[in-house]
Enzyme design. Structure first.
Site, PDB file in Angstrom:
ATOM      1  CG  ASN A 173      -0.427  -0.062   2.497  1.00 16.95           C
ATOM      2  OD1 ASN A 173       0.755  -0.363   2.637  1.00 16.95           O
ATOM      3  ND2 ASN A 173      -1.218   0.220   3.510  1.00 16.95           N
ATOM      4  CD  GLU A 274       4.929   0.559  12.888  1.00 14.73           C
ATOM      5  OE1 GLU A 274       3.720   0.706  13.137  1.00 14.73           O
ATOM      6  OE2 GLU A 274       5.832   1.097  13.563  1.00 14.73           O
ATOM      7  CB  CYS A 308      -2.115   0.565   8.486  1.00 13.64           C
ATOM      8  SG  CYS A 308      -0.826   1.779   8.418  1.00 13.64           S
ATOM      9  CD  GLU A 483       8.389   1.143  10.752  1.00 14.96           C
ATOM     10  OE1 GLU A 483       7.748   1.707   9.841  1.00 14.96           O
ATOM     11  OE2 GLU A 483       8.782  -0.022  10.689  1.00 14.96           O
TER      12      GLU A 483
HETATM   13  P1  NAP Z   1       0.226  -8.938   4.385  1.00 18.71           P
HETATM   14  O1  NAP Z   1      -0.520  -9.971   3.640  1.00 18.71           O
HETATM   15  O2  NAP Z   1       0.566  -9.200   5.779  1.00 18.71           O
HETATM   16  O3  NAP Z   1       1.532  -8.665   3.514  1.00 18.71           O
HETATM   17  C1  NAP Z   1       2.526  -7.762   3.900  1.00 18.71           C
HETATM   18  C2  NAP Z   1       3.878  -8.304   3.495  1.00 18.71           C
HETATM   19  O4  NAP Z   1       4.098  -9.536   4.169  1.00 18.71           O
HETATM   20  C3  NAP Z   1       4.008  -8.603   2.000  1.00 18.71           C
HETATM   21  O5  NAP Z   1       5.325  -8.369   1.590  1.00 18.71           O
HETATM   22  C4  NAP Z   1       3.714 -10.091   1.939  1.00 18.71           C
HETATM   23  O6  NAP Z   1       4.294 -10.720   0.824  1.00 18.71           O
HETATM   24  C5  NAP Z   1       4.399 -10.537   3.218  1.00 18.71           C
HETATM   25  N1  NAP Z   1       3.952 -11.830   3.714  1.00 18.71           N
HETATM   26  C6  NAP Z   1       2.713 -12.366   3.681  1.00 18.71           C
HETATM   27  N2  NAP Z   1       2.729 -13.591   4.253  1.00 18.71           N
HETATM   28  C7  NAP Z   1       4.001 -13.820   4.645  1.00 18.71           C
HETATM   29  C8  NAP Z   1       4.665 -14.915   5.299  1.00 18.71           C
HETATM   30  N3  NAP Z   1       4.021 -16.024   5.668  1.00 18.71           N
HETATM   31  N4  NAP Z   1       5.998 -14.799   5.540  1.00 18.71           N
HETATM   32  C9  NAP Z   1       6.668 -13.692   5.177  1.00 18.71           C
HETATM   33  N5  NAP Z   1       6.102 -12.638   4.570  1.00 18.71           N
HETATM   34  C10 NAP Z   1       4.783 -12.703   4.309  1.00 18.71           C
HETATM   35  O7  NAP Z   1      -0.514  -7.565   4.392  1.00 18.71           O
HETATM   36  P2  NAP Z   1      -1.103  -6.789   3.160  1.00 18.71           P
HETATM   37  O8  NAP Z   1      -2.455  -7.304   2.856  1.00 18.71           O
HETATM   38  O9  NAP Z   1      -0.146  -6.791   2.054  1.00 18.71           O
HETATM   39  O10 NAP Z   1      -1.168  -5.313   3.759  1.00 18.71           O
HETATM   40  C11 NAP Z   1      -2.256  -4.840   4.414  1.00 18.71           C
HETATM   41  C12 NAP Z   1      -2.040  -4.871   5.907  1.00 18.71           C
HETATM   42  O11 NAP Z   1      -0.880  -4.144   6.280  1.00 18.71           O
HETATM   43  C13 NAP Z   1      -3.173  -4.217   6.638  1.00 18.71           C
HETATM   44  O12 NAP Z   1      -3.568  -4.988   7.738  1.00 18.71           O
HETATM   45  C14 NAP Z   1      -2.573  -2.909   7.137  1.00 18.71           C
HETATM   46  O13 NAP Z   1      -3.184  -2.357   8.239  1.00 18.71           O
HETATM   47  C15 NAP Z   1      -1.172  -3.276   7.359  1.00 18.71           C
HETATM   48  N6  NAP Z   1      -0.344  -2.099   7.281  1.00 18.71           N
HETATM   49  C16 NAP Z   1       0.160  -1.613   8.446  1.00 18.71           C
HETATM   50  C17 NAP Z   1       0.934  -0.476   8.445  1.00 18.71           C
HETATM   51  C18 NAP Z   1       1.505   0.066   9.719  1.00 18.71           C
HETATM   52  O14 NAP Z   1       2.428   0.844   9.654  1.00 18.71           O
HETATM   53  N7  NAP Z   1       1.012  -0.311  10.869  1.00 18.71           N
HETATM   54  C19 NAP Z   1       1.220   0.179   7.240  1.00 18.71           C
HETATM   55  C20 NAP Z   1       0.689  -0.348   6.055  1.00 18.71           C
HETATM   56  C21 NAP Z   1      -0.088  -1.507   6.104  1.00 18.71           C
HETATM   57  P3  NAP Z   1       3.394 -11.119  -0.455  1.00 18.71           P
HETATM   58  O15 NAP Z   1       2.844  -9.844  -0.976  1.00 18.71           O
HETATM   59  O16 NAP Z   1       4.373 -11.758  -1.362  1.00 18.71           O
HETATM   60  O17 NAP Z   1       2.334 -12.060   0.042  1.00 18.71           O
END
Ligand code: NAP
Length: 503
Positions: A173, A274, A308, A483
């Protein structure tokens, strides 16, 4: 440099969609200062979310490539941590300058692979670069302490030292900003890193690697290993279990964060997380209504609701509820324009993929089946499978999915409440706590509510909060660590106590 990297993206920008490919687009992994294929020679497709058309394909790294990248980061660690902080600062500043020089091309890359409107993508690049600038300044201020002792023949020194090799996993994102917010801090204090970007958006990370190279960041200090969704779990496991890795830094969903923490516990790595949020946006009767509506639009619909810190639910006091809802509908019709991110008037690009659209649809269906009313939107947009109409729901209650599960899309559910006590209880019922917003002109209430909300970031009469100077992070299951800001280096440092005796 990036002019050629982005040729393919310009083609997409011109045509709004084109399956143009360019052999020059950076599509290999960047390991040890070299652009390399995966050991398996596998590749995966990167598609434009707006059209589903192929942008290019990139190297699909597997666990062995991840180990190679960790080894490269480890081999370069001694040299990088021994560099003076002034030298590290200089290189980070150069990297920042290159980002700014190439801002338009980098922004187009984000719009192509993520879909967000070009104006938002440009803001992301400026925001992302600001972390390199900030941490280039912080690099020179990693001070230790000299502490008075109770023994006259002793002196206590406290040193701060880089933790070592850091594994960084970033989401789609904010494909540039989430990377620089972590890597800028880690590199500033003398750590080396391996970055695994999200499979939807690897191109921004690879472009940043090219600029890091151009800036003169030494080989092996900054490594990028794209991987497809099918390889990601195995790659993630290596990044979180390899004994050469000292710390992990992750931004993404709470569910993935828990998997990574389980991996990391075997070798007791430092972890900064995060994770997801469920941001409440509270409007009290005393609020300035127009300000609240403007803040609501900004906080809910930026990046089509895919941040997020996006508001997940609006909690509006009964005296102002109907007027708020009426003004929201008007503002949504006036200010929100769904379209391709490359169109100038677009404020709402596509969602990242169809799964994201299905999640929004599912939450709307659940809410309507339990009595919610659709005031505007409510369905897919005619532009295509990843576009969704900005939606406002009223009559929402706390038993509905949209109040319990992070939406990550353009859905604004509105609940009515009566008292401050009641609304604090609703807001704090979540097991996550990243951001929270409220609008009020009652000074005593402002202090009470700001202190009581169980979140890491509070917006008082303000809907956009993220900035390099302020600490970003959550409480409860929204994560660990902070961060940005002066605190952003802490997760990448060890504190060492040195006792001088016999003096
Ligand atoms: P996600 O599915 O958790 O993916 C985030 C990252 O983790 C991607 O690079 C993904 O790779 C990787 N990943 C997924 N499964 C993994 C595993 N088993 N082992 C290692 N890496 C793995 O989250 P998303 O859907 O992309 O992002 C949305 C989420 O991020 C929301 O919940 C949002 O709130 C959160 N977010 C939080 C912040 C913050 O600062 N708190 C900022 C932005 C987003 P792949 O894409 O290759 O699956």
């Amino acid at each position: 440099m990036l002019l050629r990297v982005c040729r393919v993206v310009r083609a997409a920008a011109r045509a709004h969609s084109s399956s143009a490919r360019s052999e020059r687009l950076r599509s290999q992994a960047y390991i040890g200062g070299r652009w390399v294929e995966a050991e398996s020679a596998a590749r995966f497709a990167v598609r434009e979310p707006a059209s589903g058309q192929l942008l290019t394909d990139v190297v699909d790294c597997g666990p062995r490539d991840a180990s190679t990248a960790v080894r490269a980061a480890s081999d370069s660690l001694a040299g990088w941590r021994a560099a003076t902080s002034k030298e590290r600062s200089r290189l980070l500043r150069k990297w920042h300058n290159l980002m700014i020089q190439n801002k338009d091309e980098l922004a187009k890359l984000i719009t192509a692979e993520n879909g967000k409107p070009l104006k938002e993508a440009t803001s992301e690049i400026v925001y992302a670069a600001s972390f390199l600038e900030w941490f280039s300044e912080e690099a020179r201020r990693i001070y230790g302490d000299v502490v008075p002792t109770s023994s006259p023949d002793r002196r206590i020194l406290i040193l701060k030292q880089p933790v070592g090799v850091v594994s960084i996993i970033t989401p789609w994102n904010f494909p540039s900003a989430m990377l620089t917010r972590k890597a800028g801090a880690a590199l500033a204090v003398g750590c080396t890193v391996v970055v695994k970007p999200a499979d939807d958006t690897p191109l921004s990370a690879l472009a940043l690697a090219e600029l890091a190279d151009e800036a003169g960041i030494p080989a092996g200090v900054f490594n990028v290993i794209p991987s497809s969704k099918s390889n990601t779990p195995a790659v993630g496991e290596v990044l979180c279990t390899d004994p050469l890795v000292a710390a992990i830094s992750f931004t993404g969903s709470t569910a993935t964060g828990k998997i990574l923490l389980r991996h990391a516990c075997g070798t007791v790595k430092k972890a900064s997380m995060e994770l997801g949020g469920l941001a409440p946006f509270i409007v009290f009767d005393s609020a300035d209504l127009d300000r609240a509506v403007a803040g609501a639009i900004a906080s809910k619909f930026r990046n089509s609701g895919q941040t997020c810190v996006c508001t997940n639910q609006f909690l509006v006091q009964e005296g102002i509820h109907d007027a708020f809802v009426e003004k929201m509908v008007k503002a949504m019709h006036r200010d929100l324009h769904v379209g391709n991110g490359f169109d100038e008037q677009t404020t709402q690009g596509p969602l990242i993929n169809e799964r994201a659209v299905e999640k929004v649809e599912n939450q709307i269906n659940d809410a309507v089946s339990r009595g919610a009313c659709i005031l505007t939107g409510g369905k897919r947009h005619r532009l295509g499978a990843t576009f969704f109409e900005p939606t406002l729901l009223s009559n929402v209650t706390t038993d509905m999915l949209c109040t319990k599960e992070e939406t990550f899309g353009p859905l604004a559910p509105v609940l009515k409440f009566r008292t401050e006590e009641e609304v604090i209880a609703i807001a704090n019922a979540a097991d996550v706590g990243l951001a929270g917003y409220f609008y009020s002109s009652d000074l005593a209430q402002i202090w009470r509510v700001a202190e009581q909300l169980e979140v890491g970031i509070v917006g008082v009469n303000e809907g956009l909060l993220s900035t390099v100077e302020a600490p970003f992070g959550g409480v409860k299951q929204s994560g660990l660590g902070r961060e940005g800001s002066k605190y952003g280096v802490d997760d990448f440092l060890e504190i060492k106590y040195v006792c001088f005796g016999g003096l």
